[in-house]
Design a protein around this motif. Structure first.
Motif, PDB file in Angstrom:
ATOM      1  N   LYS A 114     -36.068 -59.601 -64.966  1.00  0.00           N
ATOM      2  CA  LYS A 114     -35.889 -60.039 -63.580  1.00  0.00           C
ATOM      3  C   LYS A 114     -36.305 -58.934 -62.611  1.00  0.00           C
ATOM      4  N   TRP A 115     -35.898 -57.701 -62.903  1.00  0.00           N
ATOM      5  CA  TRP A 115     -36.252 -56.583 -62.028  1.00  0.00           C
ATOM      6  C   TRP A 115     -37.761 -56.367 -61.989  1.00  0.00           C
ATOM      7  N   GLY A 116     -38.409 -56.499 -63.137  1.00  0.00           N
ATOM      8  CA  GLY A 116     -39.862 -56.357 -63.188  1.00  0.00           C
ATOM      9  C   GLY A 116     -40.572 -57.440 -62.392  1.00  0.00           C
ATOM     10  N   GLN A 117     -40.066 -58.658 -62.479  1.00  0.00           N
ATOM     11  CA  GLN A 117     -40.656 -59.758 -61.712  1.00  0.00           C
ATOM     12  C   GLN A 117     -40.486 -59.521 -60.216  1.00  0.00           C
ATOM     13  N   ARG A 118     -39.304 -59.061 -59.821  1.00  0.00           N
ATOM     14  CA  ARG A 118     -39.070 -58.785 -58.400  1.00  0.00           C
ATOM     15  C   ARG A 118     -40.021 -57.697 -57.904  1.00  0.00           C
ATOM     16  N   HIS A 119     -40.179 -56.637 -58.683  1.00  0.00           N
ATOM     17  CA  HIS A 119     -41.064 -55.548 -58.294  1.00  0.00           C
ATOM     18  C   HIS A 119     -42.498 -56.056 -58.123  1.00  0.00           C
ATOM     19  N   SER A 120     -42.975 -56.817 -59.107  1.00  0.00           N
ATOM     20  CA  SER A 120     -44.343 -57.344 -59.050  1.00  0.00           C
ATOM     21  C   SER A 120     -44.538 -58.286 -57.872  1.00  0.00           C
ATOM     22  N   THR A 121     -43.575 -59.178 -57.664  1.00  0.00           N
ATOM     23  CA  THR A 121     -43.686 -60.147 -56.584  1.00  0.00           C
ATOM     24  C   THR A 121     -43.700 -59.444 -55.228  1.00  0.00           C
ATOM     25  N   ARG A 122     -42.829 -58.471 -55.055  1.00  0.00           N
ATOM     26  CA  ARG A 122     -42.775 -57.746 -53.778  1.00  0.00           C
ATOM     27  C   ARG A 122     -44.028 -56.913 -53.574  1.00  0.00           C
ATOM     28  N   ARG A 128     -34.736 -53.046 -52.769  1.00  0.00           N
ATOM     29  CA  ARG A 128     -34.875 -52.388 -54.072  1.00  0.00           C
ATOM     30  C   ARG A 128     -35.017 -53.441 -55.147  1.00  0.00           C
ATOM     31  N   PHE A 129     -35.570 -53.062 -56.288  1.00  0.00           N
ATOM     32  CA  PHE A 129     -35.849 -54.041 -57.349  1.00  0.00           C
ATOM     33  C   PHE A 129     -34.600 -54.715 -57.868  1.00  0.00           C
TER      34      PHE A 129
END
Length: 75
Positions: A35-43, A71-72
């Motif tokens: 989930k954190w990786g997806q948030r980082h990529s999307t942002r 933050r992620f």
């Protein structure tokens, strides 16, 4: 029509043995990392959109900036 077929499958899940505590923690940790990786990529992608593209997805530059600055781990 699909509901009657689901009931036996759900009962199998209920009958499944419990997962060891450490395995459950590992799965939750892996899900959080994903989930954190997806948030980082999307942002990161959001950062590179033009004003027209932002308008097309229904947000303005200020809303995009507010999302990018999170933050992620923040939902």
């Amino acid at each position: 029509m699909a509901q009657p077929a689901l009931k036996p499958a759900l009962s199998l899940l209920d009958a499944a043995p419990t997962v060891p505590a450490l395995a459950g923690v590992a799965v939750r940790f892996a899900a959080a990392l994903t989930k954190w990786g997806q948030r980082h990529s999307t942002r990161n992608e959001l950062r590179h959109l033009s004003d027209y593209q932002l308008y097309d997805i229904g947000i303005d530059r200020e809303a995009a900036r507010a999302e990018i600055e999170k933050r992620f781990w923040q939902g």
